[in-house]
Design a protein around this motif. Sequence first.
Motif, PDB file in Angstrom:
ATOM      1  N   VAL A  14       0.838  -1.203   0.000  1.00  0.00           N
ATOM      2  CA  VAL A  14       0.000   0.000   0.000  1.00  0.00           C
ATOM      3  C   VAL A  14       0.872   1.251   0.000  1.00  0.00           C
ATOM      4  O   VAL A  14       0.598   2.214  -0.726  1.00  0.00           O
ATOM      5  N   THR A  15       1.943   1.249   0.794  1.00  0.00           N
ATOM      6  CA  THR A  15       2.842   2.402   0.819  1.00  0.00           C
ATOM      7  C   THR A  15       3.440   2.659  -0.558  1.00  0.00           C
ATOM      8  O   THR A  15       3.511   3.806  -1.018  1.00  0.00           O
ATOM      9  N   SER A  16       3.858   1.603  -1.224  1.00  0.00           N
ATOM     10  CA  SER A  16       4.437   1.748  -2.561  1.00  0.00           C
ATOM     11  C   SER A  16       3.411   2.279  -3.558  1.00  0.00           C
ATOM     12  O   SER A  16       3.720   3.134  -4.393  1.00  0.00           O
ATOM     13  N   VAL A  17       2.178   1.789  -3.456  1.00  0.00           N
ATOM     14  CA  VAL A  17       1.120   2.251  -4.368  1.00  0.00           C
ATOM     15  C   VAL A  17       0.798   3.718  -4.097  1.00  0.00           C
ATOM     16  O   VAL A  17       0.547   4.494  -5.023  1.00  0.00           O
ATOM     17  N   ILE A  18       0.804   4.104  -2.820  1.00  0.00           N
ATOM     18  CA  ILE A  18       0.589   5.517  -2.479  1.00  0.00           C
ATOM     19  C   ILE A  18       1.694   6.375  -3.080  1.00  0.00           C
ATOM     20  O   ILE A  18       1.440   7.456  -3.634  1.00  0.00           O
ATOM     21  N   ALA A  19       2.929   5.910  -2.989  1.00  0.00           N
ATOM     22  CA  ALA A  19       4.052   6.649  -3.585  1.00  0.00           C
ATOM     23  C   ALA A  19       3.864   6.793  -5.088  1.00  0.00           C
ATOM     24  O   ALA A  19       4.114   7.857  -5.668  1.00  0.00           O
ATOM     25  N   ILE A  20       3.391   5.737  -5.734  1.00  0.00           N
ATOM     26  CA  ILE A  20       3.125   5.798  -7.178  1.00  0.00           C
ATOM     27  C   ILE A  20       2.043   6.825  -7.476  1.00  0.00           C
ATOM     28  O   ILE A  20       2.137   7.607  -8.425  1.00  0.00           O
ATOM     29  N   GLY A  21       1.003   6.844  -6.632  1.00  0.00           N
ATOM     30  CA  GLY A  21      -0.056   7.841  -6.811  1.00  0.00           C
ATOM     31  C   GLY A  21       0.457   9.259  -6.654  1.00  0.00           C
ATOM     32  O   GLY A  21       0.048  10.163  -7.378  1.00  0.00           O
ATOM     33  N   PHE A  22       1.399   9.471  -5.731  1.00  0.00           N
ATOM     34  CA  PHE A  22       1.963  10.805  -5.535  1.00  0.00           C
ATOM     35  C   PHE A  22       2.834  11.224  -6.711  1.00  0.00           C
ATOM     36  O   PHE A  22       2.896  12.411  -7.045  1.00  0.00           O
ATOM     37  N   VAL A  23       3.505  10.264  -7.326  1.00  0.00           N
ATOM     38  CA  VAL A  23       4.277  10.589  -8.530  1.00  0.00           C
ATOM     39  C   VAL A  23       3.329  10.992  -9.654  1.00  0.00           C
ATOM     40  O   VAL A  23       3.585  11.950 -10.403  1.00  0.00           O
ATOM     41  N   SER A  24       2.216  10.280  -9.790  1.00  0.00           N
ATOM     42  CA  SER A  24       1.219  10.616 -10.812  1.00  0.00           C
ATOM     43  C   SER A  24       0.708  12.030 -10.621  1.00  0.00           C
ATOM     44  O   SER A  24       0.426  12.741 -11.585  1.00  0.00           O
ATOM     45  N   VAL A  46       3.556  15.203  -6.978  1.00  0.00           N
ATOM     46  CA  VAL A  46       4.000  15.593  -5.645  1.00  0.00           C
ATOM     47  C   VAL A  46       5.398  15.062  -5.356  1.00  0.00           C
ATOM     48  O   VAL A  46       6.189  15.708  -4.672  1.00  0.00           O
ATOM     49  N   LEU A  47       5.697  13.866  -5.866  1.00  0.00           N
ATOM     50  CA  LEU A  47       7.003  13.252  -5.668  1.00  0.00           C
ATOM     51  C   LEU A  47       7.700  13.061  -7.002  1.00  0.00           C
ATOM     52  O   LEU A  47       7.045  12.894  -8.036  1.00  0.00           O
ATOM     53  N   THR A  48       9.022  13.059  -6.965  1.00  0.00           N
ATOM     54  CA  THR A  48       9.781  12.656  -8.136  1.00  0.00           C
ATOM     55  C   THR A  48       9.899  11.131  -8.133  1.00  0.00           C
ATOM     56  O   THR A  48       9.637  10.465  -7.120  1.00  0.00           O
ATOM     57  N   VAL A  49      10.303  10.578  -9.265  1.00  0.00           N
ATOM     58  CA  VAL A  49      10.479   9.129  -9.359  1.00  0.00           C
ATOM     59  C   VAL A  49      11.527   8.662  -8.357  1.00  0.00           C
ATOM     60  O   VAL A  49      11.353   7.642  -7.668  1.00  0.00           O
ATOM     61  N   ALA A  50      12.633   9.393  -8.247  1.00  0.00           N
ATOM     62  CA  ALA A  50      13.701   9.008  -7.315  1.00  0.00           C
ATOM     63  C   ALA A  50      13.199   9.007  -5.876  1.00  0.00           C
ATOM     64  O   ALA A  50      13.498   8.095  -5.096  1.00  0.00           O
ATOM     65  N   GLN A  51      12.428  10.031  -5.493  1.00  0.00           N
ATOM     66  CA  GLN A  51      11.881  10.085  -4.135  1.00  0.00           C
ATOM     67  C   GLN A  51      10.950   8.907  -3.873  1.00  0.00           C
ATOM     68  O   GLN A  51      10.984   8.289  -2.798  1.00  0.00           O
ATOM     69  N   ALA A  94       4.996   8.669 -15.549  1.00  0.00           N
ATOM     70  CA  ALA A  94       5.842   8.756 -14.354  1.00  0.00           C
ATOM     71  C   ALA A  94       5.478   7.679 -13.335  1.00  0.00           C
ATOM     72  O   ALA A  94       6.341   7.182 -12.611  1.00  0.00           O
ATOM     73  N   ALA A  95       4.206   7.297 -13.278  1.00  0.00           N
ATOM     74  CA  ALA A  95       3.797   6.227 -12.363  1.00  0.00           C
ATOM     75  C   ALA A  95       4.435   4.906 -12.773  1.00  0.00           C
ATOM     76  O   ALA A  95       4.878   4.117 -11.927  1.00  0.00           O
ATOM     77  N   ARG A 122      15.003   7.192 -19.037  1.00  0.00           N
ATOM     78  CA  ARG A 122      15.635   7.200 -20.359  1.00  0.00           C
ATOM     79  C   ARG A 122      15.229   5.965 -21.160  1.00  0.00           C
ATOM     80  O   ARG A 122      14.965   6.048 -22.361  1.00  0.00           O
ATOM     81  N   VAL A 123      15.181   4.805 -20.502  1.00  0.00           N
ATOM     82  CA  VAL A 123      14.858   3.562 -21.207  1.00  0.00           C
ATOM     83  C   VAL A 123      13.369   3.481 -21.543  1.00  0.00           C
ATOM     84  O   VAL A 123      12.982   3.143 -22.664  1.00  0.00           O
ATOM     85  N   VAL A 124      12.528   3.802 -20.576  1.00  0.00           N
ATOM     86  CA  VAL A 124      11.067   3.669 -20.764  1.00  0.00           C
ATOM     87  C   VAL A 124      10.510   4.828 -21.578  1.00  0.00           C
ATOM     88  O   VAL A 124       9.564   4.662 -22.340  1.00  0.00           O
ATOM     89  N   GLY A 125      11.113   6.007 -21.452  1.00  0.00           N
ATOM     90  CA  GLY A 125      10.613   7.183 -22.173  1.00  0.00           C
ATOM     91  C   GLY A 125       9.578   7.934 -21.367  1.00  0.00           C
ATOM     92  O   GLY A 125       9.008   7.417 -20.398  1.00  0.00           O
ATOM     93  N   HIS A 126       9.327   9.164 -21.760  1.00  0.00           N
ATOM     94  CA  HIS A 126       8.376  10.021 -21.044  1.00  0.00           C
ATOM     95  C   HIS A 126       6.936   9.745 -21.448  1.00  0.00           C
ATOM     96  O   HIS A 126       6.009  10.064 -20.700  1.00  0.00           O
ATOM     97  N   GLY A 127       6.737   9.185 -22.639  1.00  0.00           N
ATOM     98  CA  GLY A 127       5.377   8.949 -23.089  1.00  0.00           C
ATOM     99  C   GLY A 127       4.734  10.224 -23.601  1.00  0.00           C
ATOM    100  O   GLY A 127       5.319  11.317 -23.517  1.00  0.00           O
ATOM    101  N   PRO A 128       3.516  10.133 -24.130  1.00  0.00           N
ATOM    102  CA  PRO A 128       2.840  11.325 -24.642  1.00  0.00           C
ATOM    103  C   PRO A 128       2.494  12.284 -23.520  1.00  0.00           C
ATOM    104  O   PRO A 128       2.051  11.877 -22.449  1.00  0.00           O
TER     105      PRO A 128
END
Length: 562
Positions: free
Chosen positions: A71-81, A84-89, A241-242, A324-330
């Motif tokens: 759940v914590t990891s999914v919340i972090a993914i939601g914050f990146v979406s 609020v957070l960067t991918v590294a954070q 980013a998610a 870099r590998v996955v790309g930013h997407g549209p």
Amino acid sequence: MYEDSLQLIPMLIGLAGGLAMFLHGMTLMSNGMRTMAGSQIKTIMARLAGNRFSALLTGAVITAVVQSSTVTSVIAIGFVSAGVLTVAQAIVVSMGAAVGSAVTTQIIAFDVSYFALVLMAVGFGLSMWKARRIVSLAGTVTMGLGVLFIGLSLMSDFMAPLRTYQPFIDLMASMTNPFLGILIGAIFTAVVQSSTATLGVVIALASQGLIPLEAGIALVFGANIGTTLTGLLATIGQPRAALHTAIGLVCFKVLLVAIWLPLMGLLEHLTRAISPVAPAGVALAQQLAFEVPRQIANVHMLVNLTTVLILLPFTKMLATLIVRVVGHGPEVSREQEIASELDPVLFRLPPVALEAARRELLLLGERVGDLLDAAVPAILAGTKAEVDQLGEAEDHIDRQHSAIVDFLEKLLEPGQSPDVSRMAIDLVEAADYLESIGDQVDREMIPLFQRHAEGGSTLSPQARKSLSAFAQAVSQELRHALRAVGGADPVLARSVLDSKAQLRALERAAIEPQVQSGQTDGPQWLLPSALERELTESLRRVYSLTRRFVCVGTGMHGSDSN
């Protein structure tokens, strides 16, 4: 064979019931701790933008609250979406979640089944003390801990027949191949969506002397891999980013296994060196039952903590490589985004969900402000083509408003804390005021312009100038109100309320009679046209709604908002 299968049925029923009690105990603990933490969770999450160690600690603390690293990891993914957070954070937060789950495993590895009923009884008694909210919540947490240990004890007891069940003995023997153990652990974790639940079952098996340490290590590896599936599923329909964050979590878990799998022999020696040893002379099954549960918990802590310390300095590099590998997407424009901040997984942490709703509210306010800034100049200039294009923006506002209200209504579940409920209600009211401002533009100002344009009405240069000044002042106060609500700034909110006299003066200037000189019979007084009066009245309503919005949005209930 038939007889063996028949004996297996009650065992599986008992295992399922014990697992259900185990998960229910985790839920009780999570709900109690989450409510006790209250607004402090917002403070914890606000520190995420700090250094890596604060983000790591945040992930561990949030996992302790929600009792699930998934759940914590999914919340972090939601914050990146939500930006609020960067991918590294977010990757560091997920690492912290892994450490937090290892602490939980340490707790459940203690053999306190004898005290489980006492914990339940004491917890129940404290939970009934409603006059002391913190005491009652502490009781809920204590009772949840007791239920968890009872569920663990039930699983252990019902698995005892497996000691003589040959297929299971053969399966454990095959665990000398660690890849089979990793596969089983990963599949089970993906199904129950909790590595803690998987390790709870493993510890219950170990407490019966059914699992050797080698098999336990493989299952720990599998449980770590299995937690990544939910994170990957959470990226469906989310910004790219998610996906970057979910892949970062997968990389972390895969690297964990890749680092330690070749070192399983060393890991066994380290674990045995730091774990309690059974008394000499006991049978092998009793020795395993005594030693392996704690060894499994220690393995989980060792591999998670050491891998985090190894990879922590390289998280930014890992995030950059993934992007870099996955790309930013549209790229998705702001106009195409509707309720990007609102992720249902945040319901697990109501204060965090409220902050997400507040951010979405501010985005709604910016969209409303942009509509107002576009509509009034177009109406004053009489550019019908520009006015006709404003309908789509108002449609976005209506959909965004509906999404915010629906999100907050789902947050108002029975048993929710009074503070969360009050704030959710305030945010709904604030969203209604913003939506009403949009309606003023779409249902009042635009039809007003269209009606008078068809009748050939025009505005004098002086009227345009006065109305433009009034509209700009109203728009400025709306922007100030948004900043006040976003920053919980009572001083700025008070300035919006105190601007009432200035706005009233601009309103009077916009509708005061004008003098037309140069006539042979003396000066002629010209009354403001219906278009001028009605447009001024609409702008006055916008300012009134802005005042109400800033009052409810900053908690200034009772202030003069008329």
